[in-house]
Design an enzyme around this catalytic site. Sequence first.
Site, PDB file in Angstrom:
ATOM      1  N   SER A   1      -9.041   6.700  -8.085  1.00 43.87           N
ATOM      2  CA  SER A   1      -9.056   5.880  -6.870  1.00 43.87           C
ATOM      3  C   SER A   1     -10.236   6.100  -5.937  1.00 43.87           C
ATOM      4  O   SER A   1     -10.355   5.415  -4.921  1.00 43.87           O
ATOM      5  CB  SER A   1      -7.760   6.089  -6.085  1.00 43.87           C
TER       6      SER A   1
ATOM      7  N   LYS B   1      -8.897   6.042   5.121  1.00 46.42           N
ATOM      8  CA  LYS B   1      -7.978   5.310   4.262  1.00 46.42           C
ATOM      9  C   LYS B   1      -6.552   5.439   4.798  1.00 46.42           C
ATOM     10  O   LYS B   1      -6.131   6.537   5.189  1.00 46.42           O
ATOM     11  CB  LYS B   1      -8.074   5.881   2.847  1.00 46.42           C
TER      12      LYS B   1
ATOM     13  N   SER C   1      -7.439   3.060  -5.428  1.00 45.55           N
ATOM     14  CA  SER C   1      -6.724   2.606  -4.250  1.00 45.55           C
ATOM     15  C   SER C   1      -7.528   2.716  -2.960  1.00 45.55           C
ATOM     16  O   SER C   1      -7.022   2.393  -1.887  1.00 45.55           O
ATOM     17  CB  SER C   1      -5.432   3.405  -4.117  1.00 45.55           C
TER      18      SER C   1
END
Length: 473
Positions: A172, A73, A148
């Site tokens: 997230s 990520k 996220s």
Amino acid sequence: MDDYPNYDGLGLAELVKGKQVSPAELVEAAIARAERHNPTLNAIVYEGYEDARRQAKGALPDGPFTGVPFLIKDLGISVAGWPRSHGSRFGNLVDAEDTGLMRRYRSSGVIPLGKTNTPEYGITGTTESARLGPCRNPWDPNRIAGGSSGGSASAVAAGIVPLAHASDGLGSIRIPAACCGLVGLKVTRDRNPNLPDGYDYAMGNVVDHVVSRTVRDSAAMLDVTGVPEPGSPYPAPPKERPYVEEITRSPGRLRIAWSSETPSGRPIDAEIQAALERTAALLKGLGHEVFEKGLGVDYRALYASRGAAAAANFAAGMQRLIEEVGREPEPGELEPLTWASLKAGRRQTGADVMRSLQDTRMLVREVLGFFEDVDVYLTPVLGTPLPEIGHIDPVNLEPREVNRRQGRVFPFTPPFNYSGQPSMSLPLETDANGLPIGMMFTARYADEATLFRLAAQLEKEAPWADRRPQVWG
């Protein structure tokens, strides 16, 4: 390798160890799928393909995932020589070194393939930003992939990689796992240390782990990464045995409370309510003691208590980035919600922050106390059907409206970031359109073992492995 996406990470590693396939072949298979699907999904935002090819041809660590392609990520973790955007037009840098957790991922044997899409500074539960654009869901590209960690979840669900790095500050990991039909575990606070780089990582709210298609991949990766580091100020209590052993053990007869109680008091979508009730019935049929009972906490007070400390923490993190970049962000470089968060953080006084931390600490006692006679707490992850891209739009909507919509769609995840408890989304249900519905299971502090045992039981009794999203072939 035509059947590459049908294997989980441990399965691919077994093929490598048996010399049935080489790491280089796995990397090429992953790149081929990325090139086929990423133009639709926008899940991968930095292609480290040549680095992956070079690594695949060299000596690799002997770990549980040796030779398996992996994605990182683009938020929080630095990869040596790779850019770091945070999903923002401000502060794009190239990192000189791996962070501590990145070194642990490498020790598992994975081959980093690239970086995945994230909203600006990971603020929203949808992955849509001015810098990187919207990430789309493989089950329906018009729907959100969650946030996220939406880019990681989208890539795993599309079969580009079997597991990928993710992080969770208010949901997230669990939100994108639920949106994309994956396993997503928010680990206990500080179970995965990111020292010496972590700067108290949002006061313990934020944790790192992975999203995966199987329970065993999640367990095996946590066995590698979830080890206290020397000097770690808040190490999580030690586990009794490896998590890959826990998934082979019976969970026993658990006391499982379930609820659709929301902070606002509004009912959740009827289809999700029905899915929740089916899950409760499934658990009862497996021999668990199952009963309806909500947390019963003052959600509004709990969420409000964290406001000043969370805002100041964000401003402090931004200040470190500003010092690294060497200048303040210009007006067009941050999205409205990010600007509002930064300004709010800069307004807080020391007394505001300490009062905030004190209030949260006392209110969290109520959350933790709920588990004195409950082993697992079951809720959905989302309270509504999967929103379409643009419904929660941090680029164009007013910040207040973004947060209002987020509260409606994602009502269940935040309390367990505040309390630090492990909490896992499992893809047990689908809606009338065949889209995933994630169910969330939360255990006592540091009790990932119970979650892994229960998740393995559910994976066997209500398997999800054969479900395939629209974007797959």
